[in-house]
Design a protein around this motif. Structure first.
Motif, PDB file in Angstrom:
ATOM      1  N   ALA A 300     -44.255 -15.811   2.369  1.00 35.50           N
ATOM      2  CA  ALA A 300     -45.681 -16.119   2.388  1.00 35.50           C
ATOM      3  C   ALA A 300     -46.198 -15.951   3.813  1.00 35.50           C
ATOM      4  O   ALA A 300     -45.701 -16.596   4.742  1.00 35.50           O
ATOM      5  N   GLU A 301     -47.206 -15.071   3.990  1.00 33.57           N
ATOM      6  CA  GLU A 301     -47.757 -14.773   5.310  1.00 33.57           C
ATOM      7  C   GLU A 301     -49.232 -15.160   5.321  1.00 33.57           C
ATOM      8  O   GLU A 301     -49.978 -14.865   4.382  1.00 33.57           O
ATOM      9  N   GLY A 302     -49.654 -15.817   6.409  1.00 34.14           N
ATOM     10  CA  GLY A 302     -51.059 -16.170   6.521  1.00 34.14           C
ATOM     11  C   GLY A 302     -51.947 -14.939   6.491  1.00 34.14           C
ATOM     12  O   GLY A 302     -52.957 -14.890   5.787  1.00 34.14           O
ATOM     13  N   ASN A 303     -51.574 -13.928   7.243  1.00 32.96           N
ATOM     14  CA  ASN A 303     -52.213 -12.613   7.191  1.00 32.96           C
ATOM     15  C   ASN A 303     -51.095 -11.596   7.037  1.00 32.96           C
ATOM     16  O   ASN A 303     -50.159 -11.567   7.848  1.00 32.96           O
ATOM     17  N   ARG A 323     -43.813 -10.600  -1.303  1.00 30.57           N
ATOM     18  CA  ARG A 323     -44.766 -10.992  -0.274  1.00 30.57           C
ATOM     19  C   ARG A 323     -46.056 -11.495  -0.916  1.00 30.57           C
ATOM     20  O   ARG A 323     -46.582 -10.886  -1.845  1.00 30.57           O
ATOM     21  N   VAL A 324     -46.556 -12.624  -0.399  1.00 31.79           N
ATOM     22  CA  VAL A 324     -47.855 -13.160  -0.835  1.00 31.79           C
ATOM     23  C   VAL A 324     -48.624 -13.551   0.415  1.00 31.79           C
ATOM     24  O   VAL A 324     -48.044 -13.828   1.467  1.00 31.79           O
ATOM     25  N   SER A 325     -49.942 -13.604   0.290  1.00 37.88           N
ATOM     26  CA  SER A 325     -50.793 -14.004   1.409  1.00 37.88           C
ATOM     27  C   SER A 325     -51.355 -15.397   1.149  1.00 37.88           C
ATOM     28  O   SER A 325     -51.009 -16.056   0.158  1.00 37.88           O
ATOM     29  N   GLU A 340     -34.545 -17.829  -4.409  1.00 33.17           N
ATOM     30  CA  GLU A 340     -33.432 -18.563  -3.816  1.00 33.17           C
ATOM     31  C   GLU A 340     -33.764 -19.066  -2.415  1.00 33.17           C
ATOM     32  O   GLU A 340     -33.004 -19.849  -1.852  1.00 33.17           O
ATOM     33  N   ALA A 341     -34.866 -18.603  -1.857  1.00 35.69           N
ATOM     34  CA  ALA A 341     -35.321 -19.097  -0.556  1.00 35.69           C
ATOM     35  C   ALA A 341     -36.814 -18.808  -0.428  1.00 35.69           C
ATOM     36  O   ALA A 341     -37.339 -17.870  -1.032  1.00 35.69           O
ATOM     37  N   VAL A 342     -37.494 -19.640   0.367  1.00 36.16           N
ATOM     38  CA  VAL A 342     -38.928 -19.496   0.617  1.00 36.16           C
ATOM     39  C   VAL A 342     -39.135 -19.466   2.123  1.00 36.16           C
ATOM     40  O   VAL A 342     -38.648 -20.346   2.848  1.00 36.16           O
ATOM     41  N   LEU A 343     -39.870 -18.438   2.613  1.00 37.65           N
ATOM     42  CA  LEU A 343     -40.179 -18.304   4.030  1.00 37.65           C
ATOM     43  C   LEU A 343     -41.691 -18.374   4.215  1.00 37.65           C
ATOM     44  O   LEU A 343     -42.438 -17.678   3.515  1.00 37.65           O
ATOM     45  N   LEU A 344     -42.146 -19.210   5.151  1.00 40.45           N
ATOM     46  CA  LEU A 344     -43.553 -19.289   5.520  1.00 40.45           C
ATOM     47  C   LEU A 344     -43.692 -18.678   6.913  1.00 40.45           C
ATOM     48  O   LEU A 344     -43.192 -19.228   7.893  1.00 40.45           O
ATOM     49  N   SER A 345     -44.371 -17.545   6.993  1.00 41.82           N
ATOM     50  CA  SER A 345     -44.534 -16.836   8.257  1.00 41.82           C
ATOM     51  C   SER A 345     -45.993 -16.886   8.674  1.00 41.82           C
ATOM     52  O   SER A 345     -46.857 -16.253   8.033  1.00 41.82           O
ATOM     53  N   ASP A 346     -46.290 -17.662   9.756  1.00 41.82           N
ATOM     54  CA  ASP A 346     -47.660 -17.795  10.257  1.00 41.82           C
ATOM     55  C   ASP A 346     -48.594 -18.183   9.108  1.00 41.82           C
ATOM     56  O   ASP A 346     -49.715 -17.673   8.999  1.00 41.82           O
ATOM     57  N   TYR A 347     -48.109 -19.106   8.259  1.00 45.74           N
ATOM     58  CA  TYR A 347     -48.849 -19.507   7.057  1.00 45.74           C
ATOM     59  C   TYR A 347     -49.404 -20.914   7.278  1.00 45.74           C
ATOM     60  O   TYR A 347     -48.669 -21.839   7.605  1.00 45.74           O
ATOM     61  N   PHE A 371     -35.260 -22.911   2.700  1.00 47.05           N
ATOM     62  CA  PHE A 371     -36.619 -22.917   3.243  1.00 47.05           C
ATOM     63  C   PHE A 371     -36.578 -22.592   4.728  1.00 47.05           C
ATOM     64  O   PHE A 371     -35.718 -23.108   5.471  1.00 47.05           O
ATOM     65  N   GLY A 372     -37.522 -21.763   5.152  1.00 52.57           N
ATOM     66  CA  GLY A 372     -37.637 -21.429   6.564  1.00 52.57           C
ATOM     67  C   GLY A 372     -39.092 -21.260   6.956  1.00 52.57           C
ATOM     68  O   GLY A 372     -39.921 -20.792   6.161  1.00 52.57           O
ATOM     69  N   MET A 373     -39.418 -21.657   8.185  1.00 56.73           N
ATOM     70  CA  MET A 373     -40.781 -21.487   8.701  1.00 56.73           C
ATOM     71  C   MET A 373     -40.717 -20.678   9.987  1.00 56.73           C
ATOM     72  O   MET A 373     -39.938 -20.992  10.891  1.00 56.73           O
ATOM     73  N   LEU A 374     -41.559 -19.629  10.046  1.00 56.37           N
ATOM     74  CA  LEU A 374     -41.717 -18.831  11.245  1.00 56.37           C
ATOM     75  C   LEU A 374     -43.065 -19.177  11.864  1.00 56.37           C
ATOM     76  O   LEU A 374     -44.031 -19.444  11.162  1.00 56.37           O
TER      77      LEU A 374
END
Length: 976
Positions: A300-303, A323-325, A340-347, A371-374
């Protein structure tokens, strides 16, 4: 009144005690025979009372009046006409109730509710209770009725129901009622009148399938008549097949061939469209299937990153990426389970609802989803995650108040308190949600910071003047007094009030946040000029709008924020305000992001870092500021020692935090680094949900509000796994998780039970601990398509008949028999053993007195005689003294009158004494009994005061009276 005992076995002690007392009586010396017999009888009575107390003595009486409680089923399966018939039966029964009988009413569906407590009910009022009607729990209703009976009445329960229980075990409760002597009369109620009905009863399909491999699903259908129609099938909401069906009366099975081309957990829904059909609510079935294959990650990306560098790196390492926004995260729990995993990138946090945050936290903790956060401009603190459920999962701490490198800041909130803020949002006034946001913003400030709140509704005024943030408790109390009312926010007066105070502050960072309705902003003139002046003084202004994003005043707020050098946000819900406020304060006070190129430092040893060549590490340009969290492993740090890469464990899931970003902005050089793909591939694989080493087959059957889970466990060779202590967790459609205790019933076979009530998809996670402490998880699921209440087509007469037979009740009793005494009513018992103990203690004192005090009968008689004589003497004296007192009062009155007359003539003569004026005989003056009258003067030694017969006290009183009379008459004192 008969006497009963709770433990009559103690009565066997009585003969032994009496025999012992008779034997010990031989050793009582120094007493007369009569006294000895009295003491032995007293001791025998004391011992008997104590034994009766041990036996639990009770007064038992048979009840003469009846308390009947009517338990009425108003669930969905009961026909409306049957409910009217139940009301008529209760009304007829109440007409035959005796004046001293009691009646009560309980209505129930999924839960029971007391409509009328046991009372002298004469007429049936309308029902007002509204339980959940999508289920039937007869057992809970019977338990509640058994607890309402008062003491002293014969008890009877009248159950009016169709007998189709979906929850609980009514037969077990009936066993308890039988032991307590409570008969249960049953009045069967008819179910909904369904002449022509079809319904889906179950869906049988495998829990696992291979990618692209066909599998079969059997849909079981019941029909009360012949019917035709179409069975439509959709996968994850997308139609995949339509099958024509021809149904015959009775049970039918329709087989559908399906296949799945994507890995993950998929939901299949089967919709039956048939005619004739009376109730379409029970024409749906659900099934779950898990397709194994490549690991699947949600990014999941903010932009959305135009280059897609991170997604490409993961795909190159055999990981499927979706990928989702912002705003496109899954809404249903089953949609999350496919990853199996969720990543939040600049979200940002405001791109998720509170429900999605809570669901994500539970998936990580209970299902082992990684779970991971970028980081980025919308990550960590700057993304508004402070104080959220996601912040709890992260392996870094977002509370950075302890850092001393940032100068103090002053924050002023301008809050709209107009009438629109009185509206409710999810049961809470909007103004209170705004107050909560202000409190959360205050909590993240350091003691050296300063904080103030202005409210604007009927005008602009300080709710909490600017003061140190260390006064947190006092400020929170001030904010708690906020209320809504008045017109729209007054922008210019509010900004002027805030500007006048904040410009005088000496802190380096000064910031204003204005909360306003995008459709109602008053007095906008001059606001832009105030914002420019504030900007010139180093004060920034942010505008947060609520309401419609395209409101008529939204452009004004956007331009105000641009001129003031702040940010502009539109809150989709006022529940997002805490995220927006904390994110904005972190950004504008420069505490959330540390800018400047730096070379990362590897400070930890982990397998995710070992295969990467760290000899030529490119620089990163910025990162989000965080702090270390206990029990987390910080593997990489910045040049200032802040966490860059941290990993940890939250429940069953692995978690990661990368405080820089993963795209060509802060990580511009990293994206071109040759080790970029290997680094992120290893890092994300370490987060993936770990598959179990054993093989598990899980079968679930739902019945009477419970899901019976059967699990077969085997190793890689197919041998059964025995003596396991499997930890099975069931997650319901709302995201709540229960842990199920599984018991082994055979070779490699285990069984457990969990209550289910919500319709939707349930997930079953089998947790397999590993030697390294990292749990492995096997996940499957089952579904409850619609409430079981909609499945019944006829009354359950066998259950109702069994309830009546088991407790001695009747089926379809007459209304005039409800308040008749049961054949064998349970007697009412009142405990009296406490009184036995009290009387025994009193008799013990008497026993001690009889043995210690030697008082004979003559002494007792003499003492009583003396008491009587003394009382009679005192009585006569009181009668004799009364006339003397009256006479003295009369003489005093005459002397007072004589003195007054002499004063009027101007001369005062001698005032006669009482002895001179006495004319009537008195028993206190023996001389008067002989007819002579003493004439002694006051100074004569022959005068004698009146002396009552009670001795010296009376004489002393008479002397005092004489002195008093002498002083009043101004006579000279007597000579010595």
């Amino acid at each position: 009144m008969p006497i009963g005992f709770k433990a009559p076995i103690w009565l066997l002690l009585l003969p032994l005690i009496w025999l012992g007392l008779w034997w010990t009586g031989r050793f009582l010396l120094g007493m007369t025979p009569a006294r000895k017999r009295f003491v032995l009888a007293l001791r025998g009575l004391i011992a008997t009372l104590l034994v009766l107390a041990l036996a639990g003595a009770q007064f038992v009486r048979m009840p003469s009046h009846v308390c009947a409680i009517f338990v009425v089923d108003i669930s969905e399966s009961v026909d409306a006409d049957a409910r009217d018939a139940a009301d008529k039966f209760i009304a007829d029964a109440l007409r035959h109730k005796a004046p001293d009988d009691l009646a009560g009413i309980i209505v129930f569906g999924r839960q029971p509710i007391v409509e009328i407590a046991p009372s002298d009910l004469r007429r049936l009022p309308p029902f007002h209770a509204a339980p959940d009607r999508t289920a039937t729990d007869i057992a809970s209703a019977l338990r509640l009725a058994m607890g309402l009976f008062p003491d002293g009445f014969a008890r009877r329960i009248v159950l009016l129901s169709d007998g189709n229980e979906t929850d609980g075990d009514s037969l077990a409760v009936a066993q308890v009622a039988k032991s307590e002597g409570i008969p249960i009369d049953v009045v069967p109620l008819s179910t909904r009148r369904v002449v022509k009905e079809v319904l889906v009863t179950d869906v049988l399909m495998p829990t696992e399938a291979k990618r692209g491999q066909p599998f079969s699903a059997r849909v079981l259908i019941d029909a009360t008549t012949d019917a035709t129609g179409v069975l439509r099938v959709d996968r994850d909401g997308v139609p995949v097949k339509e099958v024509p069906v021809r149904l015959t009366k009775g049970k039918n099975a329709v087989t559908v061939s399906l296949r799945v081309d994507k890995e993950g957990v998929h939901r299949f829904r089967f919709l039956l469209d048939a005619a004739p059909d009376a109730d379409p609510r029970n024409d749906v079935g659900l099934g779950m299937v898990k397709v194994l294959g490549k690991p699947k990650v949600l990014l999941a990306e903010g932009n959305l990153d135009p280059s897609g560098a991170l997604a490409k790196a993961l795909s190159a390492n055999g990981i499927e990426v979706v990928r989702v926004s912002e705003g496109q995260l899954p809404a249903r729990p089953e949609e999350w389970q496919g990853f199996e995993a969720v990543l939040l990138s600049d979200y940002p946090a405001w791109g998720m609802s509170e429900g999605q945050m809570g669901l994500l936290r539970r998936l990580v903790a209970d299902s082992g989803v990684g779970f991971g956060m970028l980081g980025g401009e919308k990550g960590f603190l700057s993304g508004g995650y402070y104080g959220t459920a996601v912040a709890e999962v992260l392996p870094v701490d977002l509370d950075v108040r302890q850092r001393k490198i940032y100068p103090a800041a002053t924050i002023v909130l301008i809050m709209d308190t107009s009438g629109s803020m009185a509206a409710m949002e999810d049961g809470v006034q909007k103004v209170h949600l705004a107050a909560k946001a202000a409190m959360e913003t205050l909590k993240m400030l350091r003691p050296m910071d300063r904080f103030g709140v202005i409210v604007s509704g009927t005008g602009a005024d300080w709710l909490a003047p600017i003061q140190p943030a260390r006064n947190r408790d006092r400020i929170i109390q001030q904010i708690g007094r906020i209320y809504a009312g008045g017109g729209g926010i007054y922008c210019r007066p509010s900004l002027e009030l805030a500007a006048k105070a904040i410009v005088a502050e000496v802190t380096q960072a000064r910031h204003i946040i204005m909360l306003a309705d995008t459709d109602d902003c008053d007095e906008q003139e001059g606001c832009f000029e105030i914002a420019r002046q504030l900007r010139a003084h180093g004060v920034t202004v942010t505008a947060v709008g609520f309401g419609r994003p395209d409101g008529i005043h939204a452009p004004f707020l956007r331009q105000l924020a641009a001129i003031g050098g702040g940010n502009f946000y539109v809150a989709r819900s006022l529940k997002d305000l805490p995220k927006l406020f904390t994110a904005d304060v972190s950004l504008m006070t420069r505490r959330a992001i540390e800018e400047g190129a730096f070379i990362p430092k590897v400070v930890g040893d982990d397998e995710v870092l070992r295969e990467v060549d760290w000899s030529k590490v490119p620089p990163l340009l910025a990162y989000n500021v965080t702090s270390d969290k206990p029990l987390a492993r910080t593997l990489m740090r910045t040049e200032k020692g802040d966490p860059l890469l941290a990993m940890g464990q939250y429940g069953l899931g692995a978690v990661m935090a990368w405080t820089s970003d993963g795209k060509a902005k802060w990580a511009r050089e990293w994206v071109r680094w040759k080790e970029f793909g290997k680094f992120w591939g290893n890092l994300v694989r370490s987060l993936l949900q770990r598959a179990t080493q054993g093989r598990y087959t899980v079968t679930v059957r739902v019945s009477k509000g419970f899901a019976d889970i059967e699990m077969e466990a085997a190793d890689e060779k197919g041998e059964p796994l025995n003596l396991l202590e499997p930890q099975v967790r069931v997650t319901d459609p709302t995201g709540e998780t229960r842990t199920v205790l599984m018991q082994q019933e055979g070779l490699g076979r285990y069984r457990g039970r969990v209550p289910v009530s919500q319709t939707g998809v349930y997930f079953v996670s089998v947790v397999e601990p590993s030697a390294q402490g990292k749990a492995r998880v096997y996940t499957t699921g089952f579904a409850l398509a619609y409430p079981t209440e909609y499945r019944f087509l006829r009354a359950n007469l066998p259950l109702l008949t069994r309830l009546a037979e088991l407790t001695g009740g009747q089926v379809n009793p007459l209304a005039n028999e409800v308040f008749q005494l049961p054949p064998q009513p349970l007697a009412a018992a009142t405990d009296v053993w406490q009184w036995c103990v009290v009387v025994a203690l009193m008799l013990l004192l008497m026993d001690i007195a009889v043995r210690r005090l030697v008082i004979g009968v003559p002494e007792v008689v003499a003492a009583l005689q003396g008491k009587l004589v003394g009382w009679w003497t005192r009585r006569r004296q009181q009668v004799a003294v009364a006339p003397a007192v009256t006479e003295r009062l009369r003489l005093a009155k005459e002397r007072s009158a004589l003195k007054r007359r002499q004063a009027e003539r101007g001369t005062i003569g001698e005032i006669p004494t009482m002895t001179n004026l006495t004319k009537s005989p008195s028993p206190d003056h023996p001389s008067e009994t002989t007819g002579t009258t003493p004439t002694a003067s006051p100074t004569s030694s022959q005068s004698r005061p009146v002396a009552p017969s009670d001795g010296g006290a009376a004489r002393a009183t008479e002397r005092l009276l004489t002195v008093k009379r002498r002083r009043r008459s101004d006579l000279p004192p007597p000579r010595a």
